[in-house]
Design a protein around this motif. Sequence first.
Motif, PDB file in Angstrom:
ATOM      1  N   UNK A 120     -17.828  26.480 -46.873  1.00  0.00           N
ATOM      2  CA  UNK A 120     -18.632  25.398 -47.434  1.00  0.00           C
ATOM      3  C   UNK A 120     -20.105  25.764 -47.384  1.00  0.00           C
ATOM      4  N   UNK A 121     -20.819  25.409 -48.433  1.00  0.00           N
ATOM      5  CA  UNK A 121     -22.276  25.466 -48.407  1.00  0.00           C
ATOM      6  C   UNK A 121     -22.753  24.059 -48.771  1.00  0.00           C
ATOM      7  N   UNK A 122     -23.151  23.286 -47.769  1.00  0.00           N
ATOM      8  CA  UNK A 122     -23.445  21.861 -47.883  1.00  0.00           C
ATOM      9  C   UNK A 122     -22.199  21.155 -48.410  1.00  0.00           C
ATOM     10  N   UNK A 123     -22.207  20.695 -49.667  1.00  0.00           N
ATOM     11  CA  UNK A 123     -21.050  19.972 -50.188  1.00  0.00           C
ATOM     12  C   UNK A 123     -20.212  20.788 -51.164  1.00  0.00           C
ATOM     13  N   UNK A 124     -20.495  22.070 -51.301  1.00  0.00           N
ATOM     14  CA  UNK A 124     -19.752  22.940 -52.208  1.00  0.00           C
ATOM     15  C   UNK A 124     -18.851  23.889 -51.425  1.00  0.00           C
ATOM     16  N   UNK A 125     -17.607  24.009 -51.881  1.00  0.00           N
ATOM     17  CA  UNK A 125     -16.660  24.937 -51.271  1.00  0.00           C
ATOM     18  C   UNK A 125     -16.316  26.025 -52.272  1.00  0.00           C
ATOM     19  N   UNK A 126     -16.511  27.276 -51.873  1.00  0.00           N
ATOM     20  CA  UNK A 126     -16.121  28.430 -52.670  1.00  0.00           C
ATOM     21  C   UNK A 126     -15.190  29.273 -51.818  1.00  0.00           C
ATOM     22  N   UNK A 127     -13.976  29.477 -52.278  1.00  0.00           N
ATOM     23  CA  UNK A 127     -12.993  30.189 -51.472  1.00  0.00           C
ATOM     24  C   UNK A 127     -12.043  30.948 -52.381  1.00  0.00           C
ATOM     25  N   UNK A 128     -11.435  31.998 -51.854  1.00  0.00           N
ATOM     26  CA  UNK A 128     -10.501  32.779 -52.665  1.00  0.00           C
ATOM     27  C   UNK A 128      -9.260  33.135 -51.850  1.00  0.00           C
ATOM     28  N   UNK A 129      -8.160  33.302 -52.574  1.00  0.00           N
ATOM     29  CA  UNK A 129      -6.880  33.637 -51.965  1.00  0.00           C
ATOM     30  C   UNK A 129      -6.281  34.821 -52.718  1.00  0.00           C
ATOM     31  N   UNK A 130      -5.148  35.350 -52.195  1.00  0.00           N
ATOM     32  CA  UNK A 130      -4.560  36.547 -52.789  1.00  0.00           C
ATOM     33  C   UNK A 130      -3.570  36.240 -53.909  1.00  0.00           C
ATOM     34  N   UNK A 131      -3.086  35.006 -53.994  1.00  0.00           N
ATOM     35  CA  UNK A 131      -2.095  34.669 -55.029  1.00  0.00           C
ATOM     36  C   UNK A 131      -2.259  33.220 -55.448  1.00  0.00           C
ATOM     37  N   UNK A 132      -1.680  32.883 -56.611  1.00  0.00           N
ATOM     38  CA  UNK A 132      -1.749  31.520 -57.115  1.00  0.00           C
ATOM     39  C   UNK A 132      -0.999  30.564 -56.200  1.00  0.00           C
TER      40      UNK A 132
END
Length: 365
Positions: free
Chosen positions: A217-229
């Motif tokens: 999280x950066x303040x109210x934004x979440x940016x994240x990644x995973x290896x599969x759908x």
Amino acid sequence: MESFGGNRATEHVRRRNTPKLPDNKLMALRRLEGLKKRLLRDPPLCQRYAEEMQLLLDKVYAELIPHNELHTRPHVSWYLPHHPVINPNKPEKVRIVFDCAAECGSVSLNSQVLQGPNLNNKLLGVLLQFRQGSVALMVDIEALFHLVKVAPEHRVALRFLWWPEGDLQWTSLAYWMTVYLFGGVWSPSCASYALKRTFLDHRDVCPDNVVDAQRNFYVDDLLISMQSADDGKRLAEQLRHVTSLGGFRLTKWASNSKEVLESIPESDRHKEVKEIDIERKPFPTERALGVRWDLEKDQMAVVIKHFEQGGSVTRRDLLCVICPVYDPLGFLAPFLFRAKVIFQEECRRKKGWDEAISDSNEVQW
């Protein structure tokens, strides 16, 4: 939701010998009169402003001050002026801004409240982790500050004046905010604390990778990644559940995976993604913490102002191209460095902003 931030603010106040706040009601009344003149000149703005204020009251983000509380604790009471702010990119939306920096006798609310520790994750770290997996997700917490309650004993410092039912012909009444404000220097620390506590308090109902998502999280934004759908869909479902336990709602979902997006209710998707046909149309370009993200190609981009050559290049032209560049990941560092060197050399020449730069630098530029 229980006010984690409010409890933290209480701890700050106890540690600090806060001077008495001056009586600033007269200043707030003058500002309110200025707002009234502006709203009377612009009826559409007046209507939208009144609707936004009523929304704060309907959601109990603000409330009328009980009569028996109006004259209590006068030395720590404070009235916040407020005014409308309109985003040029969203002219239909009006945001009410409470001016926590407004001064009375060289004193402002922001100058008297401790800011608290910086609990935000590092921007660069969030962006780098966002590029680790092949399936990326971006989501926003809806009205983060307004979802964290202020401790009742502190609402006395968050008073404001407004007309009942938005009727400017009536006498203004005193209200106070029950939640944190966007302009308060203490709000980011308290809201971040409340969000982190939500993950920690409910770690027994979610896997470790969901608890660890708080680092993305950066303040109210979440940016994240995973290896599969499949991992992305599972994480999205678990994140929605654990944040809801703390009273937070995740919205404006975006992803480079159509499969993940299909698992998100359409009402919770980002507007640009919501309006496209997932199966047919290409994905749009979104902003990921200010950096352009092409969802279709899954590529990051930096926007550069187009430079039109029309006569001699001036120092002002150089600055107009260099300054707007927002590139936290340093994609353009080799080029920006050279551009800044040229600009620095021109500054040493001490020529006017609109005088032509040297011939050699113009070639380099």
